[in-house]
Design a protein around this motif. Structure first.
Motif, mmCIF file in Angstrom:
data_model
loop_
_atom_site.group_PDB
_atom_site.id
_atom_site.type_symbol
_atom_site.label_atom_id
_atom_site.label_comp_id
_atom_site.label_asym_id
_atom_site.label_seq_id
_atom_site.Cartn_x
_atom_site.Cartn_y
_atom_site.Cartn_z
ATOM 1 N N UNK A 79 8.495 -3.268 -15.544
ATOM 2 C CA UNK A 79 9.657 -4.105 -15.235
ATOM 3 C C UNK A 79 9.279 -5.552 -14.928
ATOM 4 N N UNK A 80 8.018 -5.914 -15.163
ATOM 5 C CA UNK A 80 7.587 -7.296 -14.948
ATOM 6 C C UNK A 80 7.124 -7.590 -13.541
ATOM 7 N N UNK A 81 6.817 -6.544 -12.763
ATOM 8 C CA UNK A 81 6.416 -6.760 -11.365
ATOM 9 C C UNK A 81 4.982 -7.188 -11.187
ATOM 10 N N UNK A 82 4.131 -7.027 -12.212
ATOM 11 C CA UNK A 82 2.707 -7.407 -12.139
ATOM 12 C C UNK A 82 2.089 -6.899 -10.843
ATOM 13 N N UNK A 83 1.944 -5.590 -10.754
ATOM 14 C CA UNK A 83 1.581 -4.938 -9.495
ATOM 15 C C UNK A 83 0.285 -5.476 -8.897
ATOM 16 N N UNK A 84 -0.762 -5.595 -9.694
ATOM 17 C CA UNK A 84 -2.063 -6.008 -9.157
ATOM 18 C C UNK A 84 -2.015 -7.451 -8.640
ATOM 19 N N UNK A 85 -1.406 -8.326 -9.409
ATOM 20 C CA UNK A 85 -1.318 -9.721 -8.967
ATOM 21 C C UNK A 85 -0.438 -9.839 -7.725
ATOM 22 N N UNK A 86 0.692 -9.141 -7.711
ATOM 23 C CA UNK A 86 1.589 -9.193 -6.543
ATOM 24 C C UNK A 86 0.899 -8.628 -5.309
ATOM 25 N N UNK A 87 0.169 -7.528 -5.489
ATOM 26 C CA UNK A 87 -0.542 -6.934 -4.351
ATOM 27 C C UNK A 87 -1.584 -7.906 -3.805
ATOM 28 N N UNK A 113 0.816 -1.216 0.000
ATOM 29 C CA UNK A 113 0.000 0.000 0.000
ATOM 30 C C UNK A 113 0.850 1.267 0.000
ATOM 31 N N UNK A 114 2.177 1.107 0.187
ATOM 32 C CA UNK A 114 3.092 2.245 0.319
ATOM 33 C C UNK A 114 2.569 3.207 1.384
ATOM 34 N N UNK A 115 2.130 2.619 2.484
ATOM 35 C CA UNK A 115 1.476 3.382 3.550
ATOM 36 C C UNK A 115 1.954 2.840 4.901
ATOM 37 N N UNK A 116 2.738 3.617 5.669
ATOM 38 C CA UNK A 116 3.265 3.122 6.948
ATOM 39 C C UNK A 116 2.196 2.875 8.007
ATOM 40 N N UNK A 117 0.970 3.339 7.758
ATOM 41 C CA UNK A 117 -0.112 3.158 8.722
ATOM 42 C C UNK A 117 -0.969 1.930 8.417
ATOM 43 N N UNK A 118 -0.740 1.297 7.285
ATOM 44 C CA UNK A 118 -1.609 0.195 6.853
ATOM 45 C C UNK A 118 -1.168 -1.123 7.459
ATOM 46 N N UNK A 156 8.138 1.508 -6.063
ATOM 47 C CA UNK A 156 8.466 2.577 -7.006
ATOM 48 C C UNK A 156 7.254 3.015 -7.829
ATOM 49 N N UNK A 157 6.106 2.380 -7.606
ATOM 50 C CA UNK A 157 4.898 2.747 -8.332
ATOM 51 C C UNK A 157 4.420 1.619 -9.227
ATOM 52 N N UNK A 158 3.104 1.541 -9.422
ATOM 53 C CA UNK A 158 2.525 0.436 -10.181
ATOM 54 C C UNK A 158 2.953 0.452 -11.645
ATOM 55 N N UNK A 159 2.990 1.618 -12.258
ATOM 56 C CA UNK A 159 3.320 1.682 -13.679
ATOM 57 C C UNK A 159 4.738 1.176 -13.945
ATOM 58 N N UNK A 160 5.685 1.638 -13.122
ATOM 59 C CA UNK A 160 7.058 1.186 -13.293
ATOM 60 C C UNK A 160 7.187 -0.295 -12.966
ATOM 61 N N UNK A 161 6.477 -0.735 -11.936
ATOM 62 C CA UNK A 161 6.524 -2.156 -11.573
ATOM 63 C C UNK A 161 6.017 -3.024 -12.722
ATOM 64 N N UNK A 162 4.912 -2.614 -13.344
ATOM 65 C CA UNK A 162 4.378 -3.379 -14.472
ATOM 66 C C UNK A 162 5.346 -3.378 -15.649
ATOM 67 N N UNK A 166 -11.479 3.393 -2.495
ATOM 68 C CA UNK A 166 -10.185 3.510 -3.186
ATOM 69 C C UNK A 166 -9.227 2.398 -2.768
ATOM 70 N N UNK A 167 -9.796 1.321 -2.259
ATOM 71 C CA UNK A 167 -8.939 0.226 -1.810
ATOM 72 C C UNK A 167 -8.101 0.639 -0.616
ATOM 73 N N UNK A 168 -6.794 0.281 -0.640
ATOM 74 C CA UNK A 168 -5.890 0.620 0.447
ATOM 75 C C UNK A 168 -4.955 1.773 0.082
ATOM 76 N N UNK A 169 -5.306 2.547 -0.955
ATOM 77 C CA UNK A 169 -4.365 3.545 -1.467
ATOM 78 C C UNK A 169 -4.382 4.862 -0.691
ATOM 79 N N UNK A 170 -5.478 5.163 0.005
ATOM 80 C CA UNK A 170 -5.576 6.436 0.724
ATOM 81 C C UNK A 170 -5.403 6.212 2.221
#
Length: 346
Positions: A241-249, A99-104, A233-239, A153-157
């Motif tokens: 570079x092959x990180x498959x952000x949604x599946x990994x999350x 979530x890139x969120x220290x409170x989550x 580093x962000x979902x777009x960059x992760x995707x 907004x899911x866990x993004x906010x």
């Protein structure tokens, strides 16, 4: 290798773990400290095994009162503290990373409260039909789904997650109070101690349950380590570079929920280990991603320290360990809230 420059250690073709000298020094130091505290847990107090008897007792030579202490009183309790602390810490680290969120953490979003409510309902309403661990997992999943859906907004906010988590935790607490009130007196008394987050009266079955969860889920968390570092580093960059952000999350949250549920099933909803341990480990090691090993060791250390204090410190002796972690963790949560507010992320 410098103190902070990572070196990749490959485990086959699937796993590449970044290792730094600072991180390894920290891991070995915490491991040694946990071992010292484990010896103190087994040897201090009127019922403790004398230090000169401890090596023989640990190698199978205990008998009489020493065997009772090791096999029934303090041995299982110590193992549960180590394993449950590690499970909660890694669960929190996964939540915070994806979530890139220290409170989550599972505490803040109401997941541990939901797991506690599920375990409570299973133990009183469906005793014998639904195992407590199954109830804890169902409660944790339900709480996570409610938070995810209610924020919009899911866990993004961070602010939306905190508000939704407070609401879900309140509903879970209401269910817990209802279960305690309608349950039989003996069941409710035992349940009240469990819901405070307690390590007393733990057995080897409890230790085996959370230990088995760690054996399966910690390697799973490590396997996702490289992709988790890309997600930071962000979902777009992760995707890209092959990180498959949604599946990994998705799979990271599945592992995180399972780890938290396993810990809650054996020790109750112990608060704030999952919030503080990842932050402490990351600040000291400066490691990217979830830093599974150092985070797990930090969680074990926090819970072993809290349990030793609950057993031996005069002021807090015999208090449920969850009360101690909540006291310290609540202060840390306040610090995080102020920091995030000043940064404008709330």
């Amino acid at each position: 290798m410098s103190a902070t420059a990572p070196r990749l250690v490959r485990l086959g073709n699937a796993v590449a773990v970044p290792v730094t000298r600072r991180g390894m020094t920290y891991a070995w130091s915490v491991t040694a400290l946990v071992m010292v505290l484990a010896v103190a847990t087994l040897s201090l107090g009127d019922l403790g095994v004398p230090l000169d008897h401890l090596p023989r007792a640990l190698t199978g030579g205990a008998d009489g009162a020493e065997a009772f202490v090791l096999e029934r009183l303090r041995g299982p309790r110590l193992v549960v503290a180590v394993t449950a602390g590690a499970a909660l810490a890694v669960s929190g680290s996964l939540f915070q990373t994806v979530t890139r969120n220290p409170l989550a953490s599972p505490d803040v979003i109401g997941l541990t409260a939901g797991a506690g409510a599920g375990a409570a309902a299973a133990s009183v309403f469906w005793s014998g039909a639904v195992p407590v661990p199954v109830g804890a997992v169902a409660g944790a999943v339900s709480a996570a789904m409610l938070v995810h859906l209610s924020t919009g907004r899911g866990f993004s906010s961070p602010s939306h997650v905190i508000i939704a988590g407070i609401g879900v935790a309140a509903m879970a607490l209401a269910l817990i109070q209802y279960v305690v009130l309608v349950g039989m007196r003996d069941q409710s008394t035992a349940l009240a101690g469990y819901l405070a987050g307690s390590l007393s009266a733990r057995s080897w079955q409890h230790a085996a349950l959370v230990g088995a969860a760690l054996l399966v889920l910690l390697p799973a968390a490590a396997l996702m380590g490289q992709r988790l570092r890309l997600i930071e580093m962000g979902d777009e960059l992760a995707d890209a570079l092959g990180g498959e952000a949604h599946r990994t999350r998705f799979w990271s949250l599945v592992v995180a929920i399972a780890l938290a549920a396993a810990a809650v099933a054996v020790a109750g909803p112990i608060s704030f280990v999952s919030l503080t341990a990842p932050q402490v480990a990351k600040r000291i090691t400066r490691a990217p991603g979830a830093a599974v090993l150092s985070t797990a060791l930090t969680g074990s250390l926090i819970l072993v320290v809290a349990d030793l204090a609950a057993q031996q410190a005069p002021v807090v002796r015999d208090l449920p360990v969850g009360i101690l972690t909540a006291g310290v963790g609540g202060l840390y949560l306040g610090f995080l809230l102020v920091r995030e507010w000043k940064k404008g992320t709330l």
